[in-house]
Design an enzyme around this catalytic site. Sequence first.
Site, PDB file in Angstrom:
ATOM      1  N   HIS A  16       0.875  -1.181   0.000  1.00  0.00           N
ATOM      2  CA  HIS A  16       0.000   0.000   0.000  1.00  0.00           C
ATOM      3  C   HIS A  16       0.910   1.228   0.000  1.00  0.00           C
ATOM      4  CE1 HIS A  16      -2.810   2.915   1.841  1.00  0.00           C
ATOM      5  NE2 HIS A  16      -3.787   2.095   1.514  1.00  0.00           N
ATOM      6  N   ASP A  76       3.317  -4.563   7.811  1.00  0.00           N
ATOM      7  CA  ASP A  76       2.053  -3.833   7.744  1.00  0.00           C
ATOM      8  C   ASP A  76       0.937  -4.861   7.901  1.00  0.00           C
ATOM      9  OD1 ASP A  76      -0.313  -2.728   6.919  1.00  0.00           O
ATOM     10  OD2 ASP A  76       0.490  -1.785   5.109  1.00  0.00           O
ATOM     11  N   GLN A 102      -4.264  -5.482   6.888  1.00  0.00           N
ATOM     12  CA  GLN A 102      -5.250  -6.404   6.300  1.00  0.00           C
ATOM     13  C   GLN A 102      -5.142  -7.810   6.890  1.00  0.00           C
ATOM     14  OE1 GLN A 102      -7.659  -5.456   4.425  1.00  0.00           O
ATOM     15  NE2 GLN A 102      -6.967  -3.448   3.736  1.00  0.00           N
ATOM     16  N   LYS A 153     -10.355  -1.116  10.507  1.00  0.00           N
ATOM     17  CA  LYS A 153     -10.499  -2.280   9.629  1.00  0.00           C
ATOM     18  C   LYS A 153     -10.782  -3.534  10.456  1.00  0.00           C
ATOM     19  CE  LYS A 153      -7.189  -0.398   6.302  1.00  0.00           C
ATOM     20  NZ  LYS A 153      -7.931  -0.022   5.102  1.00  0.00           N
ATOM     21  N   CYS A 188      -4.760   2.418  -3.659  1.00  0.00           N
ATOM     22  CA  CYS A 188      -3.528   2.946  -3.036  1.00  0.00           C
ATOM     23  C   CYS A 188      -2.372   1.968  -3.193  1.00  0.00           C
ATOM     24  CB  CYS A 188      -3.740   3.273  -1.563  1.00  0.00           C
ATOM     25  SG  CYS A 188      -4.877   4.616  -1.312  1.00  0.00           S
TER      26      CYS A 188
HETATM   27  N1  PMP Z   1      -1.748  -0.799   4.579  1.00  0.00           N
HETATM   28  C1  PMP Z   1      -2.685  -1.562   4.018  1.00  0.00           C
HETATM   29  C2  PMP Z   1      -2.322  -2.926   3.526  1.00  0.00           C
HETATM   30  C3  PMP Z   1      -3.989  -1.067   3.893  1.00  0.00           C
HETATM   31  O1  PMP Z   1      -4.934  -1.813   3.325  1.00  0.00           O
HETATM   32  C4  PMP Z   1      -4.282   0.231   4.390  1.00  0.00           C
HETATM   33  C5  PMP Z   1      -5.673   0.811   4.268  1.00  0.00           C
HETATM   34  N2  PMP Z   1      -6.252   0.710   3.009  1.00  0.00           N
HETATM   35  C6  PMP Z   1      -3.264   0.966   4.968  1.00  0.00           C
HETATM   36  C7  PMP Z   1      -2.008   0.417   5.059  1.00  0.00           C
HETATM   37  C8  PMP Z   1      -3.485   2.338   5.508  1.00  0.00           C
HETATM   38  O2  PMP Z   1      -4.313   2.285   6.622  1.00  0.00           O
HETATM   39  P1  PMP Z   1      -4.888   3.608   7.287  1.00  0.00           P
HETATM   40  O3  PMP Z   1      -5.510   4.400   6.162  1.00  0.00           O
HETATM   41  O4  PMP Z   1      -5.888   3.100   8.254  1.00  0.00           O
HETATM   42  O5  PMP Z   1      -3.756   4.330   7.914  1.00  0.00           O
END
Ligand code: PMP
Length: 405
Positions: A123, A200, A203, A226, A364
């Site tokens: 991401h 990270d 997910q 999430k 993203c």
């Molecule tokens: N890493 C991953 C794999 C994600 O899916 C997301 C959210 N789409 C993020 C980071 C960023 O998370 P946040 O917007 O809650 O900071």
Amino acid sequence: MNLDPIKIRQDFPILQQKIYNKPLIYFDSAASSQRPLQVQEKIRQIDQEYYGNIHRAVHYMADKATADYETTREKVRSLINAGTTAEIIFTKGTTESVNLVAWSFGEAFISAGDEIIVSEMEHHSNIVPWQLMAGRKGAKIVMLPFNNKGELELDKLPGLISEKTKLIAVAHVSNVLGTVNPVAEIAAIAHARGVKLFVDGAQAIQHLPVDVQALGADFYAFSAHKMYGPNGVGVLYGRKELLEQMPPYQGGGEMISEVRFSGTTFNELPYKFEAGTPNITGVIGLGAAIDYLLEAGIENISVHEQALLKYATEKLMQIPGMKIYGESKNKSGVISFNVEGIHSFDLGTMLDKMGIAVRTGHHCADPVMQHFGIPGTVRMSFGIYNTREEIDAFLPALKKVISLF
Ligand code: PMP
């Protein structure tokens, strides 16, 4: 014990509504999951009964809020099996957790010419903070590629590590491909060469049991929104020995020990990294979300979502022109796809008019899109409350939309 989604759904009144006069089908939990009544009730209770600023007061409400805030820290510690609550830092989300480490680890451990390995399936929030740090420090980002099935090319990893490599940043689960990466294996390769590992877990935490010590993660990040909790709250786990050597990310109240104009000393962990008034209500709400996850049972959630993933994948594959991105053997409940000749945005927009919430676009994760040479995908993602019946209702809707093009 099996998960009963019918019973679970009673905890989510938001799912029981109609959108454009059609029963809502919510397939966008990877972007943000909905919050059960239990989490809403906890937040209502704080707001109506004992809201107060934490840590610095002697009065009843502040004391009670502090106790709940710190109890949540222990719940997080236990959820991910960290060694101590000193290793659990509350942030505003995964993004802030990555930025904290990129900045602070960068200050402590990165010099000009050093290298950070970042996987191709990350991401943006697990790419850009490292790039910013690399720009500041004169370091270099090296990419760990994935193959066309969406699996990391781990055989290439040892060759990418040099004596300049300081850290590897990788997702536990990809938000586009659904791939569950072999984190423990990556940690073993990294640690054998003296390299640290940032994971990270945005997910992963809501879908799989996570044990940061068994995984060998030096850092692990995730977001409450999430995992059926409030938005604006996240967690950073970091190994104490590393956090102790890293400078504070932000200055302010709570993170200090003593402030003099001649110089300031910093608070102990984890408070050194929690400057200012945090999201008190959000953190306590996260505690309620963790209770909810544990009550349902993370193993049960995993079994339930795997069944949905298998069922939906088999049905989708029967649709002519269907291309699914992400075919890893070890995959979580996310399906990214395109239908030949139709733009993902058009598909998503028309599905919305049928009451179906999916996500479209690059999610993203531009490098993933570039890998496949596409502008975007449609992504359906499953949560604790989704059912096979929703997939059965989704398929004819999707076929109808396709027939209109
Ligand atoms: N890493 C991953 C794999 C994600 O899916 C997301 C959210 N789409 C993020 C980071 C960023 O998370 P946040 O917007 O809650 O900071």
